[in-house]
Enzyme design. Sequence first.
Site, PDB file in Angstrom:
ATOM      1  N   HIS A   1       0.876  -1.177   0.000  1.00 43.55           N
ATOM      2  CA  HIS A   1       0.000   0.000   0.000  1.00 43.55           C
ATOM      3  C   HIS A   1       0.911   1.225   0.000  1.00 43.55           C
ATOM      4  O   HIS A   1       1.995   1.183   0.593  1.00 43.55           O
ATOM      5  CB  HIS A   1      -0.818   0.142   1.280  1.00 43.55           C
ATOM      6  CG  HIS A   1      -1.783  -0.946   1.601  1.00 43.55           C
ATOM      7  ND1 HIS A   1      -1.431  -2.113   2.204  1.00 43.55           N
ATOM      8  CD2 HIS A   1      -3.131  -1.011   1.428  1.00 43.55           C
ATOM      9  CE1 HIS A   1      -2.500  -2.857   2.392  1.00 43.55           C
ATOM     10  NE2 HIS A   1      -3.543  -2.220   1.925  1.00 43.55           N
TER      11      HIS A   1
ATOM     12  N   ASP B   1       2.362   1.997   3.376  1.00 46.35           N
ATOM     13  CA  ASP B   1       3.303   1.027   3.955  1.00 46.35           C
ATOM     14  C   ASP B   1       4.746   1.463   3.742  1.00 46.35           C
ATOM     15  O   ASP B   1       5.618   1.149   4.545  1.00 46.35           O
ATOM     16  CB  ASP B   1       3.183  -0.358   3.290  1.00 46.35           C
ATOM     17  CG  ASP B   1       1.813  -0.959   3.398  1.00 46.35           C
ATOM     18  OD1 ASP B   1       1.090  -0.619   4.349  1.00 46.35           O
ATOM     19  OD2 ASP B   1       1.458  -1.787   2.518  1.00 46.35           O
TER      20      ASP B   1
END
Length: 443
Positions: A103, A106
């Site tokens: 993501h 992240d």
Amino acid sequence: MAEFFTDVQSPIKYEGPDTTNELAYRYYDPDRIVLGKRMEDQLRMAVCYWHSFAWPGSDVFGSGTFDRPWIDAAGDPMDAARMKMDAAFEFFAKLGLPFYCFHDVDIAPAGDTYAETKANFEAMVDYAEAKMADTGVKLLWGTANVFSHPRFAAGASTNPDPEAFAYAAAQVRNALDATNRLGGANYVLWGGREGYETLLNTRMKHESDQLARFLHMVVEHKRNIGFDGMLLIEPKPQEPTKHQYDYDSATVHGFLERYDLLGELFVNIEVNHATLAGHSFHHEVAYAVDNGTFGSIDANRGDSQNGWDTDQFPNSVEEMALATYEIMRGGGFTSGGFNFDTKLRRQSMDRTDLFYGHIGAVDTVAQSLLVAAALIEDGALEAARDARYAGWDGALGTDILAGNLSLADLEVRVVSGEIDPTPVSGGQERLENLINRTLWRTV
Ligand code: XLS
Ligand code: NI
Ligand code: NI
């Protein structure tokens, strides 16, 4: 550069079922040809960034337990993000799988403004590009986290506030551009909060129209930038919200059809989401394969004693094999693969536990492929299905499906006694024995 996984000094290798080495593969043999392809190319396995590198082992009752010095490291958050990425790519390279997934949030820290967040993200995408070139690890899919921040508490594209929609659009645009730049094979949309907490304050029809508009914008952007991967929706029935609009494979299929999006978006099916929806993983995969919406897999498992998304490492060969059979029967993956959307248990705090979790999961998926291949090569399961439906190849069956017969026509033939169906055995236990024999023989 610092080394983080010092218990593993060289890449995990295939050593066969009889090895005593716990840090080796017993079934995953990347070069072995199964159903006409190398195992690695058939399975296309990936490590996920979020649970494995960005999550500290916290739960709703307690803080992080894991030994992960790269999480919340003191000092410049960009230094911490680079340290996290160093650890992640060291792990990917040592585990030896071809892919990873991430993501936006992240890999890069949020800044004080959107412009700063975007600059951080772009710098980390550059860093990832270099790491991918160094290690040869590729991107199975990218995605945007439009569910954690408070601005998305009432949803992203389904938010009652169009400004939240716009903010999510900005993030997805960036994440899709980054995925494209990194040569990602797919792009995932998981509707984390695209649902409702209570109908008392919700306009369901309005929210689904918003979601559809958003997806059309994503499709259009994919075209504009020439991204040639698949766009994937990841169904999940609930959690975090009480009800999510992308409930399961069939609901997503109906949604795509209703909003003229069939053929543009496919499904990324997660094992634990299937069971949360009250289905088997086998059901969810078979539905998508049969209806032409199958894309990719988030491999994990739930716990039959509790009803939430525990995201454990998969360890049931039978559960995996039944789904892998359907995938392979449908011709196998195109751009999808098996992504380990998996969380260690909170007490598995050692860094090396991350290897044990993945090694067991990789071998489970590899075994599932061997079982699926044995079932396909043996042909008995498909032959039983063919025999069961054989009547539909005859004159009566083809005439009914072609629309040549009415209720009245059929009644005439039943009244005359020409038609009088005889019940036949479904043979369930015999087929269950066939599955078990194949499992015992293969594993
Ligand atoms: C959560 C989802 C999530 C997606 C990616 O339940 O599985 O991890 O895979 O946003
Ligand atoms: Ni997932
Ligand atoms: Ni999950």
